[in-house]
Motif scaffolding. Structure first.
Motif, short mmCIF file in Angstrom:
data_model
loop_
_atom_site.label_atom_id
_atom_site.label_comp_id
_atom_site.label_asym_id
_atom_site.label_seq_id
_atom_site.Cartn_x
_atom_site.Cartn_y
_atom_site.Cartn_z
N PRO A 192 5.73 -7.71 4.32
CA PRO A 192 6.99 -7.77 5.10
C PRO A 192 7.45 -6.41 5.59
O PRO A 192 8.35 -6.32 6.42
CB PRO A 192 7.99 -8.37 4.10
N ASP A 193 6.84 -5.34 5.08
CA ASP A 193 7.26 -4.00 5.50
C ASP A 193 7.06 -3.77 7.00
O ASP A 193 7.77 -2.96 7.60
CB ASP A 193 6.48 -2.92 4.72
N TRP A 194 6.09 -4.43 7.61
CA TRP A 194 5.86 -4.25 9.05
C TRP A 194 7.10 -4.65 9.84
O TRP A 194 7.40 -4.06 10.88
CB TRP A 194 4.68 -5.10 9.53
N ARG A 195 7.80 -5.65 9.31
CA ARG A 195 8.99 -6.13 10.01
C ARG A 195 10.24 -5.38 9.54
O ARG A 195 11.07 -5.00 10.33
CB ARG A 195 9.14 -7.64 9.70
N ARG A 196 10.31 -5.16 8.23
CA ARG A 196 11.50 -4.56 7.66
C ARG A 196 11.63 -3.07 7.98
O ARG A 196 12.71 -2.57 8.24
CB ARG A 196 11.49 -4.73 6.13
N ASP A 197 10.51 -2.36 7.91
CA ASP A 197 10.56 -0.90 8.07
C ASP A 197 9.31 -0.44 8.82
O ASP A 197 8.39 0.13 8.23
CB ASP A 197 10.63 -0.26 6.68
N PRO A 198 9.27 -0.66 10.14
CA PRO A 198 8.05 -0.33 10.89
C PRO A 198 7.72 1.16 10.88
O PRO A 198 6.56 1.53 11.08
CB PRO A 198 8.36 -0.82 12.31
N ALA A 199 8.71 2.01 10.68
CA ALA A 199 8.41 3.45 10.64
C ALA A 199 7.64 3.81 9.38
O ALA A 199 6.92 4.81 9.34
CB ALA A 199 9.71 4.25 10.70
N ARG A 200 7.80 3.00 8.36
CA ARG A 200 7.15 3.30 7.08
C ARG A 200 5.81 2.57 6.96
O ARG A 200 4.82 3.17 6.53
CB ARG A 200 8.10 2.85 5.96
N ALA A 201 5.80 1.31 7.32
CA ALA A 201 4.57 0.52 7.18
C ALA A 201 3.48 1.11 8.06
O ALA A 201 3.70 1.41 9.22
CB ALA A 201 4.85 -0.92 7.58
N GLY A 202 2.32 1.27 7.51
CA GLY A 202 1.21 1.83 8.27
C GLY A 202 1.07 3.32 8.12
O GLY A 202 0.07 3.89 8.53
N SER A 203 2.08 3.97 7.51
CA SER A 203 1.95 5.42 7.31
C SER A 203 0.93 5.67 6.20
O SER A 203 0.61 4.79 5.41
CB SER A 203 3.29 6.04 6.95
N ASP A 204 0.46 6.90 6.14
CA ASP A 204 -0.56 7.25 5.15
C ASP A 204 -0.05 7.03 3.72
O ASP A 204 -0.75 6.47 2.88
CB ASP A 204 -0.97 8.71 5.33
N ALA A 205 1.18 7.49 3.49
CA ALA A 205 1.73 7.37 2.13
C ALA A 205 1.91 5.90 1.76
O ALA A 205 1.69 5.51 0.61
CB ALA A 205 3.08 8.09 2.06
N TRP A 206 2.31 5.10 2.72
CA TRP A 206 2.51 3.67 2.47
C TRP A 206 1.19 3.01 2.07
O TRP A 206 1.13 2.22 1.13
CB TRP A 206 3.08 3.02 3.73
N LEU A 207 0.13 3.34 2.81
CA LEU A 207 -1.18 2.74 2.53
C LEU A 207 -1.63 3.05 1.10
O LEU A 207 -2.02 2.15 0.35
CB LEU A 207 -2.21 3.25 3.54
N VAL A 208 -1.55 4.32 0.74
CA VAL A 208 -2.00 4.72 -0.60
C VAL A 208 -1.14 4.05 -1.67
O VAL A 208 -1.65 3.53 -2.67
CB VAL A 208 -1.96 6.26 -0.74
N ALA A 209 0.17 4.04 -1.46
CA ALA A 209 1.07 3.45 -2.46
C ALA A 209 0.84 1.94 -2.58
O ALA A 209 0.87 1.39 -3.68
CB ALA A 209 2.52 3.74 -2.09
N GLU A 210 0.61 1.27 -1.44
CA GLU A 210 0.35 -0.18 -1.48
C GLU A 210 -0.90 -0.47 -2.32
O GLU A 210 -0.92 -1.39 -3.12
CB GLU A 210 0.12 -0.70 -0.06
N VAL A 211 -1.91 0.35 -2.11
CA VAL A 211 -3.18 0.12 -2.81
C VAL A 211 -3.02 0.40 -4.30
O VAL A 211 -3.41 -0.42 -5.15
CB VAL A 211 -4.29 1.03 -2.20
N LEU A 212 -2.45 1.56 -4.63
CA LEU A 212 -2.39 1.96 -6.03
C LEU A 212 -1.33 1.16 -6.80
O LEU A 212 -1.58 0.74 -7.93
CB LEU A 212 -2.12 3.46 -6.14
N ALA A 213 -0.18 0.94 -6.19
CA ALA A 213 0.86 0.18 -6.88
C ALA A 213 0.45 -1.29 -7.00
O ALA A 213 0.85 -1.98 -7.94
CB ALA A 213 2.19 0.30 -6.15
N GLY A 214 -0.35 -1.75 -6.05
CA GLY A 214 -0.80 -3.14 -6.09
C GLY A 214 -2.03 -3.35 -6.96
O GLY A 214 -2.59 -4.46 -6.98
N ARG A 215 -2.46 -2.29 -7.64
CA ARG A 215 -3.62 -2.35 -8.54
C ARG A 215 -4.86 -2.90 -7.84
O ARG A 215 -5.59 -3.75 -8.38
CB ARG A 215 -3.31 -3.22 -9.77
N ARG A 216 -5.09 -2.48 -6.62
CA ARG A 216 -6.30 -2.89 -5.91
C ARG A 216 -7.48 -2.07 -6.43
O ARG A 216 -7.29 -0.98 -6.97
CB ARG A 216 -6.14 -2.68 -4.40
#
Lengths: 411, 238
Positions: A192-216
């Protein structure tokens, strides 16, 4: 779903299971088109039987990925202000469009790579994709062979902080280049971040945090060359504000996750690890120490809003040492970074000013780091970096305490 | 004689009662204005306070360095703003109340004050905004100057702050209608003088520093032997 995620001009390839989709990000120095076409040719030759599609971002204001030969590929796809090494804001990142393309084509793997020219052919990209295609990993993070005094912001803050927060030891978690599996791409696309916060979603920090916080399932792949080498070095204060800000933002929004993480585990690693032996062998410690002392003198009042008295006292003691003996002890530096993260969260100081005011402290840390590394070889330098990261883990309780009770007594 | 005294007394009393009866509605109207103004001022204070809370004014001003943290024990800015709105409405009500009296001089004066009051309030707002912006600019310039390695960073930051305050003061006085021509000329002279002094100082004293900064800005490679340039080439933060 990210805006502009579909591209009418993208090659109308039929859904081909096992395909690989690569997006070549914008680069300030050269057009991405020729580079992308060459990469597609080389990668196709190296990965027999797997269709490869390399796309480039269309010129502004369009936000889509197009074929390298498309006329819309020529032109600037990222605003000039964002065109500096190390990543772009989510709003201008091609990641969203890339994920949508990967999902549309049922790609086996997807990669986001820099548009800067490399002299290595496409072997590095095959290495980066291999853990996704053959190893069952969901996220492959490139780790570049770099000199001891290169990527210092990563060494000082990004690596130890990310490791302490999410418990995964990714040595260079910048996120500007990465390889992803289709499953991860689809999950990211559904965020939902793409809709809620488009400036954040897709950024480098967001990608890394999504992966690591999501235990991928994440791994790191050592690559030879860092693609940003040709650019001009960015000023420390600009780099701090641009790179550390988004990391603090992720820290703020994922507090419920990282507070439950204790310790860290090594990430599966591919390729021969270790820093590059060549590169700058030292820095002007006197100049850096001078900047640190100037900051201590002039910004002490401001830092008083961020740092507790004991930390400021320790900083003053460190500044009193001669240039060659100046050193910010690891625990002290970790607490400084954590205090700034808490100040970011509580908005004690306007956020851009807060990050920029951190510059003298960071330069002081660099001076101390250079002093520590004097006489050490590349391998020993990495041991030194690991000790720093371990200190960030030890001091994490301090961060948690301050995060929960930012106004609590803190001598 | 007694009769005469009694008659004069009664006539005087009747005159006083008649005068009082004539003026009483005006006094009551004035008191009504006062009461109404007090009620409106209280409502205005409450509304302003709520608006400040919704806008997180105190937090934002603390964040920008305009207000000090809570622990200093000073009144938060929102309370000052709410107080200002309370007294402005109360003063307007009081002046309107005075105009209800059938005294032409008082009525004329109070109406002029009522007309002047919004300009005073606006001037206070302009000045307040200028002071706030001055603090914010000072902090930003100080951080930037320190990051550039300027030894006189504090002085540069203070200069920037006072320029902003000067600009705000000129605007506030202009708004208040106080000696507008004199203020404009004086401000132009002082601002121009400071700008000239700053330009000369930078041109003569920090020419190399500015040249290096501009060179960096536009991607020029530092000259050989340039210590800072060499340092920058070596240090890759990213």
């Amino acid at each position: 779903m990210p805006a502009g995620s579909t591209s009418s001009a993208a090659p109308a390839a039929s859904a081909a299971p096992g395909a690989i989709v690569v997006a070549v990000a914008a680069d300030p120095r050269e057009p991405a088109g020729p580079r992308a076409a060459e990469l597609e040719r080389q990668l196709s030759a190296g990965l027999e039987g797997r269709p490869v599609t390399v796309l480039v971002p269309a010129a502004l204001p369009e936000r889509a990925l197009v074929a390298p030969g498309d006329p819309r590929a020529s032109g600037r796809s990222v605003p000039a202000a964002d065109l500096a090494a190390g990543g772009v804001t989510g709003r201008h990142s091609p990641l969203g469009a890339l994920l949508a393309e990967a999902a549309r084509r049922d790609a086996a793997a997807v990669a986001l790579v820099s548009g800067a020219g490399r002299e290595e052919g496409a072997g590095w990209l095959r290495d980066l994709l291999a853990p996704i295609l053959d190893g069952g990993f969901e996220f492959a993070c490139p780790t570049y062979r770099r000199g001891r005094f290169e990527g210092l912001l990563g060494t000082a803050i990004l690596y130890p902080l990310t490791r302490a927060l999410y418990g995964v030891r990714l040595r260079q978690p910048a996120g500007a280049e990465a390889a992803l599996s289709l499953g991860l791409a689809r999950d990211l696309l559904a965020s939902p971040d793409w809709r809620r916060d488009p400036a954040r979603a897709g950024s480098d920090a967001w990608l890394v945090a999504e992966v690591l916080a999501g235990r991928r399932r994440a791994c790191q792949v050592w690559l030879e060359e860092w693609p940003g080498d040709g650019g001009l070095p960015e000023e420390a204060s600009h780099a701090l504000a641009r790179i550390v800000g988004p990391v603090f933002r992720e820290l703020e929004l994922r507090a419920d996750r990282w507070q439950r993480v204790e310790g860290s585990e090594p990430a599966p690693t591919f390729g021969p690890a270790g820093p590059r032996a060549a590169g700058p062998d030292g820095v002007d410690v006197g100049g850096l120490a001078g900047r640190f002392r100037l900051g201590l003198r002039e910004l002490d009042e401001l830092w008083g809003l961020v740092l507790p008295p004991a930390t400021r006292l320790a900083l003053r003691r460190a500044a009193a040492a001669p240039d060659e003996g100046l050193r910010l002890e690891d625990g002290l530096w970790a607490r400084v970074v954590y205090d700034f993260a808490v100040a970011w969260y509580t908005r004690t100081v306007e956020r851009q000013q807060l990050l920029r005011s951190m510059t003298p402290l960071y330069l002081g840390w660099v001076a101390g780091f250079a002093n520590d590394l004097r006489g050490l070889d590349a391998a020993a330098s990495e041991v030194r970096v690991e000790a720093l990261a371990a200190a960030f883990e030890r001091e994490k309780r301090y961060l948690i305490g301050r995060w929960r009770w930012p106004d609590g007594f803190n001598p | 004689m007694w009769e005469e005294t009694r008659r004069i007394f009664v006539e005087s009393m009747e005159e006083v009662v008649r005068a009082t009866a004539r003026i009483l509605p005006s006094i009551l109207a004035m008191l009504l204005f006062f009461v109404l103004a007090a009620v409106l001022a209280t409502v205005a204070r409450w509304a302003v306070r709520r608006a400040c809370e919704r806008l997180s004014l105190d937090e934002r001003l603390r964040e920008w360095g305009v207000a000090t943290p809570d622990r200093d024990g000073r009144a938060p800015p929102s309370r000052l703003v709410a107080g200002l709105s309370f007294w402005a409405v109360l003063a307007a009500g009081a002046f309107l109340g005075l105009s209800a009296l059938n005294a032409p001089a008082v009525a004329s004066l109070s109406m002029r004050l009522v007309e002047y009051l919004p300009r005073v309030v606006l001037a206070i707002v302009v000045m307040g905004a200028g002071l706030a912006a001055g603090r914010f600019v000072e902090r930003g310039v100080l951080i930037g100057a320190v990051n550039m390695g300027l030894e006189s960073a504090r002085m540069v930051a203070l200069g920037a702050r006072w320029l902003v305050i000067l600009l705000a003061a000129a605007g506030a006085l202009e708004q208040a209608g106080l000696g507008s021509a004199v203020v404009t000329v004086a401000f132009g002279a002082v601002f121009g003088g400071i700008s000239l002094a700053f330009g000369l100082a930078v041109g003569l004293g920090a020419r190399d520093l500015v040249a290096r900064s501009l060179g960096r800005r536009f991607g020029e490679k530092p000259p050989a032997g340039d210590a800072e340039g060499t340092e920058r080439n070596r240090l890759r933060h990213l």
